[in-house]
Design an enzyme around this catalytic site. Structure first.
Site, PDB file in Angstrom:
ATOM      1  N   GLY A   1       0.191  -4.945   1.070  1.00 26.03           N
ATOM      2  CA  GLY A   1      -1.024  -4.946   0.260  1.00 26.03           C
ATOM      3  C   GLY A   1      -0.843  -5.625  -1.090  1.00 26.03           C
TER       4      GLY A   1
ATOM      5  N   GLU B   1       4.137  -5.072   7.374  1.00 21.88           N
ATOM      6  CA  GLU B   1       3.325  -4.079   8.100  1.00 21.88           C
ATOM      7  C   GLU B   1       3.737  -3.924   9.557  1.00 21.88           C
ATOM      8  OE1 GLU B   1       2.136  -6.203   5.907  1.00 21.88           O
ATOM      9  OE2 GLU B   1       0.441  -5.339   4.800  1.00 21.88           O
TER      10      GLU B   1
ATOM     11  N   GLU C   1      -1.209  -9.187  -0.531  1.00 23.12           N
ATOM     12  CA  GLU C   1      -2.648  -9.451  -0.367  1.00 23.12           C
ATOM     13  C   GLU C   1      -3.344  -9.480  -1.725  1.00 23.12           C
ATOM     14  OE1 GLU C   1      -2.988  -6.282   2.570  1.00 23.12           O
ATOM     15  OE2 GLU C   1      -3.736  -7.769   3.995  1.00 23.12           O
TER      16      GLU C   1
ATOM     17  N   ALA D   1       0.848  -1.187   0.000  1.00 22.01           N
ATOM     18  CA  ALA D   1       0.000   0.000   0.000  1.00 22.01           C
ATOM     19  C   ALA D   1       0.885   1.239   0.000  1.00 22.01           C
ATOM     20  CB  ALA D   1      -0.898  -0.013   1.229  1.00 22.01           C
TER      21      ALA D   1
HETATM   22  N1  CAA Z   1       4.617   3.298  -0.419  1.00 19.82           N
HETATM   23  C1  CAA Z   1       5.115   4.440  -0.931  1.00 19.82           C
HETATM   24  N2  CAA Z   1       6.321   4.516  -1.534  1.00 19.82           N
HETATM   25  C2  CAA Z   1       7.052   3.404  -1.624  1.00 19.82           C
HETATM   26  C3  CAA Z   1       6.602   2.179  -1.108  1.00 19.82           C
HETATM   27  C4  CAA Z   1       5.329   2.157  -0.483  1.00 19.82           C
HETATM   28  N3  CAA Z   1       4.819   1.017   0.014  1.00 19.82           N
HETATM   29  N4  CAA Z   1       7.551   1.249  -1.334  1.00 19.82           N
HETATM   30  C5  CAA Z   1       8.553   1.867  -1.975  1.00 19.82           C
HETATM   31  N5  CAA Z   1       8.260   3.164  -2.155  1.00 19.82           N
HETATM   32  C6  CAA Z   1       9.103   4.176  -2.811  1.00 19.82           C
HETATM   33  C7  CAA Z   1      10.285   4.544  -1.960  1.00 19.82           C
HETATM   34  O1  CAA Z   1       9.912   5.519  -0.992  1.00 19.82           O
HETATM   35  C8  CAA Z   1      11.252   5.075  -2.993  1.00 19.82           C
HETATM   36  O2  CAA Z   1      10.874   6.385  -3.334  1.00 19.82           O
HETATM   37  P1  CAA Z   1      12.019   7.547  -3.429  1.00 19.82           P
HETATM   38  O3  CAA Z   1      12.855   7.104  -4.602  1.00 19.82           O
HETATM   39  O4  CAA Z   1      11.229   8.777  -3.675  1.00 19.82           O
HETATM   40  O5  CAA Z   1      12.739   7.500  -2.143  1.00 19.82           O
HETATM   41  C9  CAA Z   1      10.967   4.199  -4.211  1.00 19.82           C
HETATM   42  O6  CAA Z   1       9.676   3.632  -3.985  1.00 19.82           O
HETATM   43  C10 CAA Z   1      11.958   3.066  -4.386  1.00 19.82           C
HETATM   44  O7  CAA Z   1      12.023   2.326  -3.173  1.00 19.82           O
HETATM   45  P2  CAA Z   1      13.387   2.103  -2.335  1.00 19.82           P
HETATM   46  O8  CAA Z   1      14.378   3.156  -2.648  1.00 19.82           O
HETATM   47  O9  CAA Z   1      13.021   1.909  -0.904  1.00 19.82           O
HETATM   48  O10 CAA Z   1      13.862   0.722  -3.000  1.00 19.82           O
HETATM   49  P3  CAA Z   1      14.733  -0.430  -2.318  1.00 19.82           P
HETATM   50  O11 CAA Z   1      15.040  -1.403  -3.388  1.00 19.82           O
HETATM   51  O12 CAA Z   1      15.845   0.152  -1.520  1.00 19.82           O
HETATM   52  O13 CAA Z   1      13.740  -1.134  -1.262  1.00 19.82           O
HETATM   53  C11 CAA Z   1      11.686  -2.123  -0.535  1.00 19.82           C
HETATM   54  C12 CAA Z   1      12.619  -1.818  -1.713  1.00 19.82           C
HETATM   55  C13 CAA Z   1      12.357  -3.103   0.424  1.00 19.82           C
HETATM   56  C14 CAA Z   1      10.435  -2.768  -1.109  1.00 19.82           C
HETATM   57  C15 CAA Z   1      11.349  -0.827   0.214  1.00 19.82           C
HETATM   58  O14 CAA Z   1      10.927   0.147  -0.733  1.00 19.82           O
HETATM   59  C16 CAA Z   1      10.265  -0.963   1.233  1.00 19.82           C
HETATM   60  O15 CAA Z   1      10.484  -1.473   2.301  1.00 19.82           O
HETATM   61  N6  CAA Z   1       9.022  -0.508   0.911  1.00 19.82           N
HETATM   62  C17 CAA Z   1       7.898  -0.523   1.801  1.00 19.82           C
HETATM   63  C18 CAA Z   1       7.333  -1.933   1.920  1.00 19.82           C
HETATM   64  C19 CAA Z   1       6.184  -1.951   2.906  1.00 19.82           C
HETATM   65  O16 CAA Z   1       6.336  -1.665   4.073  1.00 19.82           O
HETATM   66  N7  CAA Z   1       4.973  -2.312   2.423  1.00 19.82           N
HETATM   67  C20 CAA Z   1       3.807  -2.423   3.240  1.00 19.82           C
HETATM   68  C21 CAA Z   1       2.998  -1.177   3.138  1.00 19.82           C
HETATM   69  S1  CAA Z   1       1.670  -1.195   4.308  1.00 19.82           S
HETATM   70  C22 CAA Z   1       0.447  -2.123   3.631  1.00 19.82           C
HETATM   71  O17 CAA Z   1       0.577  -2.665   2.555  1.00 19.82           O
HETATM   72  C23 CAA Z   1      -0.835  -2.205   4.424  1.00 19.82           C
HETATM   73  C24 CAA Z   1      -1.877  -3.170   3.941  1.00 19.82           C
HETATM   74  O18 CAA Z   1      -2.094  -4.209   4.490  1.00 19.82           O
HETATM   75  C25 CAA Z   1      -2.708  -2.839   2.780  1.00 19.82           C
END
Ligand code: CAA
Length: 258
Positions: free
Chosen positions: A109, A132, A112, A66
């Site tokens: 998400g 999460e 999911e 998400a």
């Molecule tokens: N939301 C918004 N932006 C996101 C994102 C997310 N879930 N995941 C990645 N991005 C963005 C990053 O902020 C980054 O943007 P910038 O270049 O502007 O900084 C860009 O995408 C590239 O990501 P990274 O630089 O972080 O790439 P990486 O290869 O170093 O890492 C990753 C990849 C491990 C997937 C890391 O991006 C990460 O941990 N992302 C979040 C994952 C997460 O926590 N997802 C769960 C969300 S909550 C949810 O989903 C609730 C639900 O049940 C519905």
């Protein structure tokens, strides 16, 4: 013919492809993207020329979950009022088989969303997981329920409580995904499999999907009755006559979806 902004759609023969398309943020699922995915799925479902739907991601990931930017300042009242995850229930009403083709990350998400697909083909580099808990929250679009029904309590507890990632190899081992492929051939192989289903009798395919999904919700006896009625129903179709006649005549059946 809709002007989608967050996804790309294309038709490959009898297969409708939907690709998540915000590669700069690893296809983070915002509300607009989810709404476009739902619209595109429903449009394919209503289109008689499309037999199977494939869901994939553009760029280096399926999707990283998400959109955190969209959620971070939300409060409980706005979350409850918006109740955005109920929209996802519409995925359960898609009657055609939906195959997820996952490469790179499928987290939160996005995992999911993948679990809403009927089958999952994955690249060897695919990584699933529910991070999460690291954000002080929990899965909210079916993760604790669907993953637990799929793999059982033991692994679901371990993965969702720790937030640790699941490799494609482990996902395959635990029956989360159907097969793995080298990333370069993932789409080609997924399309090949989708084509096989696309050439089967459409009403049989529809009732098979419906019946299998009932096995998740129904007690065995009710599920068996449901299956039986669907089986009997198929004897009202021309495709049943054609399928059995073709067998006797030692030729390939020509299914019409009637
Ligand atoms: N939301 C918004 N932006 C996101 C994102 C997310 N879930 N995941 C990645 N991005 C963005 C990053 O902020 C980054 O943007 P910038 O270049 O502007 O900084 C860009 O995408 C590239 O990501 P990274 O630089 O972080 O790439 P990486 O290869 O170093 O890492 C990753 C990849 C491990 C997937 C890391 O991006 C990460 O941990 N992302 C979040 C994952 C997460 O926590 N997802 C769960 C969300 S909550 C949810 O989903 C609730 C639900 O049940 C519905």
């Amino acid at each position: 013919n809709k002007n989608y902004e967050m996804i790309e759609t294309s038709v490959k023969g009898q297969v409708g492809l939907i690709e998540l398309n915000r590669p700069k943020v690893l296809n983070a699922l915002n509300r607009q993207m989810v709404s476009e995915v739902l619209s595109a799925m429903e449009a394919y479902d209503e289109n008689a020329d499309i037999k199977v739907i494939i869901l994939a991601g553009k760029g280096r990931a399926f999707a990283a979950g998400a959109d955190i930017d969209e959620m971070m300042d939300a409060d409980a009242v706005s979350m409850e009022t918006l109740n955005q995850f109920t929209d996802w229930d519409r995925l359960a009403w898609i009657k055609k088989p939906v195959i997820g083709a996952v490469h790179g990350f499928a987290l939160g998400g996005a995992f999911e969303l993948a679990l809403c697909c009927d089958m999952l083909f994955a690249a060897e580099n695919a990584e699933f997981g529910f991070p999460e808990v690291n954000l002080g929250v929990m899965p909210g679009a079916g993760g604790t329920q669907r993953l637990t029904k799929l793999v059982g309590k033991t692994k679901a507890m371990e993965w969702i409580l720790s937030g640790k990632r699941i490799s494609a190899k482990d996902a395959l081992h635990h029956g989360i995904i159907n097969s793995t492929f080298a990333e370069e051939v993932l789409m080609e192989e997924t399309l090949k499999f989708a084509d096989t289903i696309a050439n089967q009798a459409p009403i049989a395919v529809r009732l098979i999907k419906e019946s299998i999904l009932k096995a998740v919700d129904y007690p065995l006896y009710e599920g068996m009755q449901y299956e039986r009625k669907n089986f009997y129903m198929l004897f009202a179709t021309e495709d049943q006559k054609e399928g059995m006649r073709a067998f006797k005549e030692k030729r390939k059946p020509d299914f019409k979806g009637k």
